[in-house]
Motif scaffolding. Structure first.
Motif, mmCIF file in Angstrom:
data_model
loop_
_atom_site.group_PDB
_atom_site.id
_atom_site.type_symbol
_atom_site.label_atom_id
_atom_site.label_comp_id
_atom_site.label_asym_id
_atom_site.label_seq_id
_atom_site.Cartn_x
_atom_site.Cartn_y
_atom_site.Cartn_z
ATOM 1 N N MET A 1 29.648 44.926 43.312
ATOM 2 C CA MET A 1 28.855 45.520 44.287
ATOM 3 C C MET A 1 27.603 44.851 43.780
ATOM 4 N N GLY A 2 27.243 44.697 42.580
ATOM 5 C CA GLY A 2 25.944 44.096 42.129
ATOM 6 C C GLY A 2 25.843 42.789 42.323
ATOM 7 N N VAL A 3 26.924 42.139 42.235
ATOM 8 C CA VAL A 3 26.703 40.476 42.831
ATOM 9 C C VAL A 3 26.412 40.651 44.201
ATOM 10 N N HIS A 4 26.910 41.514 44.966
ATOM 11 C CA HIS A 4 26.515 41.413 46.591
ATOM 12 C C HIS A 4 25.048 41.952 46.706
ATOM 13 N N SER A 5 24.825 42.872 45.887
ATOM 14 C CA SER A 5 23.264 43.553 46.156
ATOM 15 C C SER A 5 22.312 42.303 45.733
ATOM 16 N N VAL A 6 22.367 41.669 44.807
ATOM 17 C CA VAL A 6 21.624 40.582 44.251
ATOM 18 C C VAL A 6 21.478 39.369 45.383
ATOM 19 N N ALA A 7 22.539 38.952 45.655
ATOM 20 C CA ALA A 7 22.778 37.776 46.328
ATOM 21 C C ALA A 7 22.509 38.277 47.864
ATOM 22 N N TYR A 8 22.354 39.157 48.212
ATOM 23 C CA TYR A 8 21.887 39.790 49.688
ATOM 24 C C TYR A 8 20.473 39.801 49.566
ATOM 25 N N ALA A 9 19.738 40.569 48.712
ATOM 26 C CA ALA A 9 18.203 40.522 48.538
ATOM 27 C C ALA A 9 17.677 39.372 48.136
ATOM 28 N N PHE A 10 18.472 38.631 47.307
ATOM 29 C CA PHE A 10 17.646 37.249 46.863
ATOM 30 C C PHE A 10 18.652 36.072 46.906
ATOM 31 N N PRO A 11 18.659 35.579 47.943
ATOM 32 C CA PRO A 11 19.916 34.391 48.276
ATOM 33 C C PRO A 11 19.815 33.100 47.618
ATOM 34 N N ARG A 12 18.475 33.017 47.050
ATOM 35 C CA ARG A 12 18.398 31.645 46.326
ATOM 36 C C ARG A 12 18.341 31.831 44.870
ATOM 37 N N VAL A 13 18.475 33.084 44.156
ATOM 38 C CA VAL A 13 18.608 33.343 42.912
ATOM 39 C C VAL A 13 20.022 32.800 42.470
ATOM 40 N N ARG A 14 20.274 32.157 41.555
ATOM 41 C CA ARG A 14 21.566 31.645 41.116
ATOM 42 C C ARG A 14 22.265 32.494 40.218
ATOM 43 N N ILE A 15 23.583 33.184 40.612
ATOM 44 C CA ILE A 15 24.031 34.132 39.735
ATOM 45 C C ILE A 15 25.199 33.643 38.915
ATOM 46 N N ILE A 16 25.155 33.615 37.509
ATOM 47 C CA ILE A 16 26.199 33.145 36.587
ATOM 48 C C ILE A 16 26.823 34.035 36.008
ATOM 49 N N THR A 17 28.213 34.275 35.989
ATOM 50 C CA THR A 17 28.842 35.200 34.983
ATOM 51 C C THR A 17 30.174 34.815 34.660
ATOM 52 N N THR A 18 30.672 35.392 33.513
ATOM 53 C CA THR A 18 32.222 35.017 33.122
ATOM 54 C C THR A 18 33.216 35.802 33.928
ATOM 55 N N ALA A 19 32.576 37.130 34.750
ATOM 56 C CA ALA A 19 33.796 37.622 35.338
ATOM 57 C C ALA A 19 33.178 38.656 36.264
ATOM 58 N N VAL A 20 34.020 38.889 37.383
ATOM 59 C CA VAL A 20 33.473 39.915 38.070
ATOM 60 C C VAL A 20 34.526 40.873 38.505
ATOM 61 N N ASP A 21 34.159 42.104 38.049
ATOM 62 C CA ASP A 21 35.070 43.076 38.462
ATOM 63 C C ASP A 21 34.872 43.841 39.801
ATOM 64 N N LYS A 22 36.061 44.435 40.327
ATOM 65 C CA LYS A 22 35.930 44.985 41.683
ATOM 66 C C LYS A 22 35.235 46.058 42.051
ATOM 67 N N ARG A 23 35.193 47.079 41.114
ATOM 68 C CA ARG A 23 34.550 48.348 41.436
ATOM 69 C C ARG A 23 33.664 49.143 40.205
ATOM 70 N N ILE A 24 32.895 49.749 40.566
ATOM 71 C CA ILE A 24 32.099 50.680 39.723
ATOM 72 C C ILE A 24 32.870 52.278 39.749
ATOM 73 N N ASN A 25 32.771 53.159 38.843
ATOM 74 C CA ASN A 25 32.919 54.654 38.630
ATOM 75 C C ASN A 25 31.928 55.441 39.034
ATOM 76 N N GLU A 26 31.874 56.667 39.086
ATOM 77 C CA GLU A 26 30.831 57.716 39.418
ATOM 78 C C GLU A 26 29.703 57.586 38.683
ATOM 79 N N GLU A 27 30.006 57.119 37.089
ATOM 80 C CA GLU A 27 28.696 56.862 36.341
ATOM 81 C C GLU A 27 28.186 55.450 36.318
ATOM 82 N N PHE A 28 28.645 54.877 37.512
ATOM 83 C CA PHE A 28 28.187 53.358 37.416
ATOM 84 C C PHE A 28 28.313 52.475 36.430
ATOM 85 N N HIS A 29 29.620 52.836 35.643
ATOM 86 C CA HIS A 29 30.426 51.828 34.766
ATOM 87 C C HIS A 29 31.291 50.884 35.728
ATOM 88 N N ILE A 30 31.314 49.831 35.231
ATOM 89 C CA ILE A 30 32.119 48.479 35.669
ATOM 90 C C ILE A 30 33.676 48.974 35.566
#
Length: 198
Positions: free
Chosen positions: A154-183
């Motif tokens: 969700m975070g990857v998509h939000s940032v990429a949609y809002a700022f498509p030219r920002v380069r996003i670099i991470t070691t891992a992407v997890d599928k979901r977040i819970n009610e407390e917004f924890h990955i």
């Protein structure tokens, strides 16, 4: 490393050790995306070597406090004389919206390549606010690199949609977040595990 990093039974010392290893790898990888120019250098043997060098622009590191600050040591270990800035963004518990509480950026940041650091990105709200702050200080969007050890899809998509030219670099992407917004599956609260707080 990710298995050890995510394991709830990993000791704090081990967690810090593997965090630092992953941070160093992440930053080294991010630097490979900087623009390079061809250079010729003379070797000690009197021969020439055709290599590459980063253009003359500066690199500035900006950490999103508090957990993003843990990445500064890895950045300064591989970038000599780098300038550092800090942004504190906290979520308002009543509204659920991010709020800017503290900002310290180096002067004349507008021409720099900016390494924006946060240990984890779940919804992307804090990261997007930090990017907006940098843009408001005239940093070019395509010169912003968002680095995070772990991001939620969700975070990857939000940032990429809002700022498509920002380069996003991470070691891992997890599928979901819970009610407390924890990955989920995540690594728990990174700051608490790293700093030994509850």
């Amino acid at each position: 490393m990710s298995s050890l990093h995510r394991n709830k039974d990993t000791t704090r010392d081990e967690f810090i050790f593997y965090s630092k290893r992953l941070m160093r790898l992440l930053i080294e990888h991010a630097l490979s995306f900087l623009p390079l120019k061809s250079v010729t250098v003379e070797t000690p043997q009197g021969t020439t070597y055709e290599g590459k060098r980063f253009h003359r622009q500066r690199i500035t590191g900006v950490s999103i406090l508090r957990a993003g600050e843990t990445m500064e040591q890895a950045l300064t270990a591989v970038c000599k004389d780098i300038r550092l800035g800090k942004i504190l963004i906290q979520t308002n518990h009543d509204t659920g919206e991010p709020e800017l509480h503290y900002l310290r950026l180096p002067k004349e940041i507008s021409e720099d390549y900016v390494i924006l650091m946060d240990s984890t990105v779940s919804t992307g709200a804090a990261a997007m606010m930090a990017v907006r702050v940098l843009l408001d200080h005239d940093v070019q969007e395509d010169r912003i690199f968002l680095l995070s050890l772990l991001m939620a899809e969700m975070g990857v998509h939000s940032v990429a949609y809002a700022f498509p030219r920002v380069r996003i670099i991470t070691t891992a992407v997890d599928k979901r977040i819970n009610e407390e917004f924890h990955i989920i599956p995540g690594i728990g609260n990174f700051g608490d595990r790293y700093f030994g707080t509850d």
